[in-house]
Design a protein around this motif. Sequence first.
Motif: not given
Length: 144
Positions: A44-51
């Motif tokens: 989830x935090x990796x997707x947050x970083x991408x966003x």
Amino acid sequence: MATKAADMLIARRADTRARADFATWKMLAKLNGFSALPAEAQNFLESYRQLLARMSEADASEATIQLMYKSYYAEMGGSGTPPEIPSRASEPPADSGNVTAFRRPPARPKQSVASGPAEKPRLPVALIFICLAIVYVSIRYFWR
């Protein structure tokens, strides 16, 4: 109708859990490092970083929370598509029974300096009087 109410209850719990987990994981990632988090949190935090590369921090946070919410809704047994939960910023906190919303108390109007004898603090005067009486009795007792 009972299933719709149950789904809404699941949706609120999933939303609350998603918001709490996101805030906790973000804080733990800053304190302990990204690799110390569970695999689910890292995803989830990796997707947050991408966003974050494409949008503002507030929008990226909300989008990640929505992804987590949908995952938690299905995990908690919600049926169908997750219902839309209103944004927390626009609605006042509701009493959910086990969660206390901390709010600042309303500002009290300032009182004038000459508000009368009823407004003066009497506790310090009473404490001084009592302490002096205790000191007096103690001195008399030990000087005998």
